[in-house]
Design an enzyme around this catalytic site. Sequence first.
Site, mmCIF file in Angstrom:
data_model
loop_
_atom_site.group_PDB
_atom_site.id
_atom_site.type_symbol
_atom_site.label_atom_id
_atom_site.label_comp_id
_atom_site.label_asym_id
_atom_site.label_seq_id
_atom_site.Cartn_x
_atom_site.Cartn_y
_atom_site.Cartn_z
ATOM 1 N N CYS A 99 47.317 90.239 27.150
ATOM 2 C CA CYS A 99 46.750 90.710 25.893
ATOM 3 C C CYS A 99 47.851 91.256 25.005
ATOM 4 O O CYS A 99 48.828 91.820 25.502
ATOM 5 C CB CYS A 99 45.704 91.777 26.181
ATOM 6 S SG CYS A 99 45.002 92.532 24.705
ATOM 7 N N CYS B 14 46.389 95.378 25.025
ATOM 8 C CA CYS B 14 46.389 96.099 26.307
ATOM 9 C C CYS B 14 47.638 95.710 27.107
ATOM 10 O O CYS B 14 47.536 95.104 28.175
ATOM 11 C CB CYS B 14 45.133 95.779 27.094
ATOM 12 S SG CYS B 14 43.634 95.972 26.141
ATOM 13 N N CYS C 203 41.652 90.182 27.666
ATOM 14 C CA CYS C 203 41.863 90.720 29.010
ATOM 15 C C CYS C 203 40.863 90.143 30.004
ATOM 16 O O CYS C 203 41.202 89.832 31.140
ATOM 17 C CB CYS C 203 41.736 92.240 28.998
ATOM 18 S SG CYS C 203 43.100 93.092 28.209
ATOM 19 N N ARG D 259 40.082 101.388 27.660
ATOM 20 C CA ARG D 259 38.776 100.742 27.722
ATOM 21 C C ARG D 259 38.071 100.987 29.051
ATOM 22 O O ARG D 259 36.941 100.557 29.213
ATOM 23 C CB ARG D 259 38.930 99.244 27.473
ATOM 24 C CG ARG D 259 39.266 98.915 26.029
ATOM 25 C CD ARG D 259 39.760 97.484 25.860
ATOM 26 N NE ARG D 259 39.951 97.168 24.458
ATOM 27 C CZ ARG D 259 41.038 97.486 23.749
ATOM 28 N NH1 ARG D 259 42.043 98.137 24.332
ATOM 29 N NH2 ARG D 259 41.140 97.169 22.474
ATOM 30 N N CYS E 214 37.670 93.740 24.872
ATOM 31 C CA CYS E 214 38.951 93.040 24.864
ATOM 32 C C CYS E 214 38.788 91.772 25.693
ATOM 33 O O CYS E 214 39.020 91.768 26.896
ATOM 34 C CB CYS E 214 40.072 93.907 25.419
ATOM 35 S SG CYS E 214 41.680 93.117 25.250
ATOM 36 N N SER F 213 36.866 95.065 30.379
ATOM 37 C CA SER F 213 35.924 94.177 29.691
ATOM 38 C C SER F 213 35.285 93.162 30.625
ATOM 39 O O SER F 213 34.279 92.546 30.270
ATOM 40 C CB SER F 213 36.618 93.466 28.519
ATOM 41 O OG SER F 213 36.925 94.395 27.502
ATOM 42 N N HIS G 141 48.348 96.806 31.680
ATOM 43 C CA HIS G 141 48.492 95.787 32.721
ATOM 44 C C HIS G 141 49.836 95.925 33.423
ATOM 45 O O HIS G 141 49.925 95.729 34.647
ATOM 46 C CB HIS G 141 48.335 94.394 32.118
ATOM 47 C CG HIS G 141 46.941 94.077 31.693
ATOM 48 N ND1 HIS G 141 45.894 94.002 32.582
ATOM 49 C CD2 HIS G 141 46.403 93.846 30.467
ATOM 50 C CE1 HIS G 141 44.776 93.727 31.929
ATOM 51 N NE2 HIS G 141 45.066 93.626 30.639
ATOM 52 N N GLU H 215 39.493 92.100 20.407
ATOM 53 C CA GLU H 215 40.621 91.294 20.874
ATOM 54 C C GLU H 215 40.070 90.132 21.688
ATOM 55 O O GLU H 215 39.461 90.325 22.733
ATOM 56 C CB GLU H 215 41.562 92.143 21.727
ATOM 57 C CG GLU H 215 42.715 91.379 22.356
ATOM 58 C CD GLU H 215 43.709 90.853 21.337
ATOM 59 O OE1 GLU H 215 44.565 90.043 21.731
ATOM 60 O OE2 GLU H 215 43.640 91.257 20.167
#
Length: 567
Positions: A61, A64, A549, A479, A546, A502, A68, A14
């Site tokens: 994102c 995700c 993110c 993640r 990701c 990430s 969040h 992503e």
Amino acid sequence: MSEQIVIDPITRIEGHLRIECEVENGQVLDARSIGTMWRGIETILKGRDPREAWLIVQRICGVCTTVHAMASVRAVENALGLEVPVNAQYIRNMIVGAHCLADNIIHFYILSAVDWVDIASAATKADPKTAAALAQKLSPWKNNSYQEFKQTQDKLKKFISSGQLGPFSSGYWGHPAMQLDPDVNLIAAVHYFQALEYQRKINKVVTVLGSKTPHIQNLAVGGVANPINLDSPATLTMERLYYIKTLMDEVRDFVQQVYMVDVAAIGAMYPEWCAYGKGNGNYLSVPEMPMDEQGKNFAMPGGYIKGSDMESFRRISSSQDPFFEDNVKESVKHSYYAGDWTRHPYVEETEPNFTGKEADGKYSWVKSPSFQNEPAEVGPVASVLAMLAARHAPAVKYTNTMLETMASIGQTTFDTDILPSTMGRHISRSIRAAVVQDAMAEQWEALISNIDSGDNTTFNEPHFPEGEQRGVGIHEAPRGTLSHWIVIENGKIRNYQAVVPSTWLACPRGTNDEPGYYERCLVGNPVADPEKPLEILRTIHSFDPCMACAVHMLNPEGGKLSTIKVM
């Protein structure tokens, strides 16, 4: 003589990520991880009502989303000292659990399995009868029939003959690092298509409880917007609750009889990849699925392990735990932001300063987080190791199950030392998926029991006092460790920072010029063919990056930002 390899962008993640590697004698000597976008969400949030932050940040994102939103409401609740009704906690927990399972299934089968599975071999060299027989020997899964395998192989042959390979168009088929038997390749291909259906099923749980997916609509600072009235079809009724239990049970079978078995089989057949991709041995995770109003008791423990020493494990008890809150910092020494500082998120700034020059040492839009002034790996390895250190019974059970299954397939022994590795991240993710399933079932039972007791409360109204309040919301996302940090002043957001998984992993070098985690874990990675760097992709994809993110682009004037052609 060394050779430079550049992969830009890394696909099947992503967002956009650039990896630069120096390779010599078939091994990576050095690497750089470069985030190529800027995330401007922190700037957008300034001056807004804290109660609407969760609606905005889940747009960081498209994958995700719930994570969040959850971290955001928890940050505001933490700042206000606001209690959350247990019904709301149980509903939230089932949402994050369902989201986690969908994410894990998609990651392995759709985003990563084709790094290990040769689809062309499955289509042209496998025997559906022997492949189905092998699958039935490995697992009692109901859909391991010869008919399923024959239909899938025929579908793959049509893809190939048409020249339109769809999702399989950019694979390195026939690469020397591909070493699975054709029948095993076909098993994985069959389960690839089945995974699409089962991730859809578990996403229905998110939809029923969260009103929609992606970007759920039911959260609120203080609880959830799900009214419970067993006599009203417009609310959360027993019919809906039993429907989501049916979905959870169906997906439970897929995870335990397909996902875990496939990961164990591929891990056993690529044992050398249980040694590549190791980091510095620092592992950070946070507890997940709060079971009480104050968020002090959790279904899944978290904590910090230093230098690969399991005896060093220190539990993180909650958002209020100063051990976590005081020890997170971020550096912009090598990031495209103004200054050269290392700061706590509460006092950070997010002022973009793209120079495009190498002379200043800045080369990425990703910041560099640290815990106790050192890099740390977050994600499924950190979560599973923390649960094992805490002697969490479900984690111990499923870890033993995975290692025993791998041993029976590979005819050799495996222990927990393999978890901090490229293959170990897949193994750990499947273990955690099984743990999450058990926890979701417990949340469902707890919600039903609490409703039976006559408690239908799902929301406590927040009140914002004058002056300043600070809070952090933690969430152990698929993640890894996610934290949102908020500073509220007179009822408005003065500062907001999201430190995401990430960012911990894809970061550039840090305060002391120590490598970021991707950069560190790629060193020593094999590369058989520099023109087809499959092995580099294996290690990077194992983290499930990701970048949307970690970084996010904002163009206040609108219009096209760039054009990128991807294979």
